[in-house]
Motif scaffolding. Structure first.
Motif, PDB file in Angstrom:
ATOM      1  N   ARG A  80      -2.682  10.238 -13.930  1.00 51.09           N
ATOM      2  CA  ARG A  80      -4.023  10.340 -13.340  1.00 51.09           C
ATOM      3  C   ARG A  80      -4.195  11.726 -12.735  1.00 51.09           C
ATOM      4  NH1 ARG A  80      -1.444   5.965 -11.720  1.00 51.09           N
ATOM      5  NH2 ARG A  80      -2.853   4.264 -11.920  1.00 51.09           N
ATOM      6  N   GLU A  81      -5.435  12.069 -12.484  1.00 55.31           N
ATOM      7  CA  GLU A  81      -5.732  13.329 -11.835  1.00 55.31           C
ATOM      8  C   GLU A  81      -5.659  13.120 -10.322  1.00 55.31           C
ATOM      9  OE1 GLU A  81      -9.291  16.654 -11.703  1.00 55.31           O
ATOM     10  OE2 GLU A  81      -9.706  14.693 -12.556  1.00 55.31           O
ATOM     11  N   LEU A  82      -4.871  13.944  -9.646  1.00 51.29           N
ATOM     12  CA  LEU A  82      -4.729  13.841  -8.192  1.00 51.29           C
ATOM     13  C   LEU A  82      -5.521  14.951  -7.520  1.00 51.29           C
ATOM     14  CD1 LEU A  82      -0.882  13.210  -7.914  1.00 51.29           C
ATOM     15  CD2 LEU A  82      -2.720  11.538  -7.988  1.00 51.29           C
ATOM     16  N   LEU A  83      -6.370  14.566  -6.584  1.00 53.31           N
ATOM     17  CA  LEU A  83      -7.178  15.527  -5.843  1.00 53.31           C
ATOM     18  C   LEU A  83      -7.179  15.177  -4.363  1.00 53.31           C
ATOM     19  CD1 LEU A  83     -10.369  15.546  -8.099  1.00 53.31           C
ATOM     20  CD2 LEU A  83      -8.678  17.366  -7.949  1.00 53.31           C
ATOM     21  N   ALA A  93       0.834  -1.207   0.000  1.00 56.47           N
ATOM     22  CA  ALA A  93       0.000   0.000   0.000  1.00 56.47           C
ATOM     23  C   ALA A  93       0.868   1.257   0.000  1.00 56.47           C
ATOM     24  CB  ALA A  93      -0.937  -0.008   1.208  1.00 56.47           C
ATOM     25  N   VAL A  94       1.933   1.256   0.775  1.00 59.99           N
ATOM     26  CA  VAL A  94       2.842   2.406   0.834  1.00 59.99           C
ATOM     27  C   VAL A  94       3.538   2.591  -0.515  1.00 59.99           C
ATOM     28  CG1 VAL A  94       4.948   3.312   1.919  1.00 59.99           C
ATOM     29  CG2 VAL A  94       3.181   2.256   3.328  1.00 59.99           C
ATOM     30  N   ILE A  95       3.954   1.494  -1.126  1.00 58.20           N
ATOM     31  CA  ILE A  95       4.610   1.560  -2.439  1.00 58.20           C
ATOM     32  C   ILE A  95       3.646   2.125  -3.484  1.00 58.20           C
ATOM     33  CG2 ILE A  95       5.537   0.150  -4.332  1.00 58.20           C
ATOM     34  CD1 ILE A  95       6.653  -1.738  -2.053  1.00 58.20           C
ATOM     35  N   GLU A  96       2.411   1.642  -3.497  1.00 56.62           N
ATOM     36  CA  GLU A  96       1.410   2.127  -4.463  1.00 56.62           C
ATOM     37  C   GLU A  96       1.108   3.602  -4.259  1.00 56.62           C
ATOM     38  OE1 GLU A  96       0.069   0.671  -7.193  1.00 56.62           O
ATOM     39  OE2 GLU A  96       1.480  -0.939  -6.770  1.00 56.62           O
ATOM     40  N   ALA A  97       0.974   4.037  -3.002  1.00 56.65           N
ATOM     41  CA  ALA A  97       0.704   5.451  -2.723  1.00 56.65           C
ATOM     42  C   ALA A  97       1.832   6.325  -3.272  1.00 56.65           C
ATOM     43  CB  ALA A  97       0.518   5.672  -1.228  1.00 56.65           C
ATOM     44  N   TYR A  98       3.067   5.858  -3.143  1.00 55.58           N
ATOM     45  CA  TYR A  98       4.211   6.600  -3.688  1.00 55.58           C
ATOM     46  C   TYR A  98       4.188   6.584  -5.218  1.00 55.58           C
ATOM     47  CZ  TYR A  98       8.787   7.251  -5.692  1.00 55.58           C
ATOM     48  OH  TYR A  98       9.804   7.654  -6.516  1.00 55.58           O
ATOM     49  N   GLU A  99       4.053   5.395  -5.810  1.00 52.64           N
ATOM     50  CA  GLU A  99       4.122   5.283  -7.270  1.00 52.64           C
ATOM     51  C   GLU A  99       2.999   6.057  -7.967  1.00 52.64           C
ATOM     52  OE1 GLU A  99       6.259   0.890  -7.645  1.00 52.64           O
ATOM     53  OE2 GLU A  99       4.107   1.073  -8.067  1.00 52.64           O
ATOM     54  N   GLU A 100       1.782   5.984  -7.417  1.00 55.11           N
ATOM     55  CA  GLU A 100       0.623   6.582  -8.085  1.00 55.11           C
ATOM     56  C   GLU A 100       0.359   8.033  -7.701  1.00 55.11           C
ATOM     57  OE1 GLU A 100      -2.911   4.189  -8.041  1.00 55.11           O
ATOM     58  OE2 GLU A 100      -1.795   2.349  -8.425  1.00 55.11           O
ATOM     59  N   ALA A 101       0.796   8.457  -6.509  1.00 54.12           N
ATOM     60  CA  ALA A 101       0.454   9.811  -6.063  1.00 54.12           C
ATOM     61  C   ALA A 101       1.617  10.568  -5.427  1.00 54.12           C
ATOM     62  CB  ALA A 101      -0.710   9.746  -5.077  1.00 54.12           C
ATOM     63  N   GLY A 102       2.791   9.953  -5.308  1.00 53.34           N
ATOM     64  CA  GLY A 102       3.924  10.628  -4.694  1.00 53.34           C
ATOM     65  C   GLY A 102       3.803  10.785  -3.191  1.00 53.34           C
ATOM     66  N   VAL A 103       2.898  10.024  -2.583  1.00 52.60           N
ATOM     67  CA  VAL A 103       2.670  10.130  -1.140  1.00 52.60           C
ATOM     68  C   VAL A 103       3.700   9.297  -0.380  1.00 52.60           C
ATOM     69  CG1 VAL A 103       1.064   9.522   0.733  1.00 52.60           C
ATOM     70  CG2 VAL A 103       0.222  10.678  -1.330  1.00 52.60           C
ATOM     71  N   ILE A 104       4.291   9.935   0.614  1.00 52.71           N
ATOM     72  CA  ILE A 104       5.254   9.282   1.501  1.00 52.71           C
ATOM     73  C   ILE A 104       4.608   9.213   2.878  1.00 52.71           C
ATOM     74  CG2 ILE A 104       7.554   9.433   2.554  1.00 52.71           C
ATOM     75  CD1 ILE A 104       7.615   9.046  -0.499  1.00 52.71           C
ATOM     76  N   GLY A 105       4.679   8.043   3.507  1.00 55.07           N
ATOM     77  CA  GLY A 105       4.110   7.889   4.840  1.00 55.07           C
ATOM     78  C   GLY A 105       4.295   6.478   5.347  1.00 55.07           C
ATOM     79  N   LYS A 106       3.734   6.212   6.494  1.00 56.49           N
ATOM     80  CA  LYS A 106       3.803   4.886   7.115  1.00 56.49           C
ATOM     81  C   LYS A 106       2.393   4.333   7.226  1.00 56.49           C
ATOM     82  CE  LYS A 106       7.960   5.694   9.900  1.00 56.49           C
ATOM     83  NZ  LYS A 106       8.715   5.968   8.766  1.00 56.49           N
ATOM     84  N   ALA A 107       2.252   3.045   6.897  1.00 60.31           N
ATOM     85  CA  ALA A 107       0.936   2.400   6.933  1.00 60.31           C
ATOM     86  C   ALA A 107       0.756   1.608   8.214  1.00 60.31           C
ATOM     87  CB  ALA A 107       0.776   1.472   5.732  1.00 60.31           C
TER      88      ALA A 107
END
Length: 105
Positions: A74-77, A16-30
């Motif tokens: 993709r569109e990020l919102l 989930a963390v990898i996908e959040a980074y790849e698809e939206a550039g989100v960095i965080g801890k799950a």
């Protein structure tokens, strides 16, 4: 909501963390425990769609990068949960968001 395939030798919450980074550039801890799941379809390169069960993990947002692997695809919102429920294109995702709204906010 980023959705990906399970990755061999990685726990699902790390995927989930990898996908959040790849698809939206989100960095965080799950959180290692999913907050729930919903049914969806995943498209393959040949056009075939496979019904899947999507596990949803809460990620503690740290930052969002401007450059990431799928930037521009993709569109990020960032939306309040009420607007996200309206914009979700899958009925099962809308139901999930409605059911888990208090855990997501």
């Amino acid at each position: 909501m980023p959705k990906g395939w399970p990755e061999k030798d990685k726990p699902t919450f790390e995927t989930a963390v990898i996908e959040a980074y790849e698809e939206a550039g989100v960095i965080g801890k799950a959180d290692p425990r999913p907050i729930g799941s919903f049914r969806s379809y995943k498209g393959l390169a040949d056009g075939l769609k496979i019904r899947t069960k999507v596990l949803v993990f809460k990620i503690r947002f740290e930052k969002q990068l401007e450059d990431f692997p799928e930037v521009g695809q993709r569109e990020l919102l960032w939306l309040p949960i009420s607007e996200a429920m309206e914009k979700a294109d899958e009925p099962s995702l809308r139901r999930f968001l409605r059911r888990h709204r208090s855990e997501i906010n």
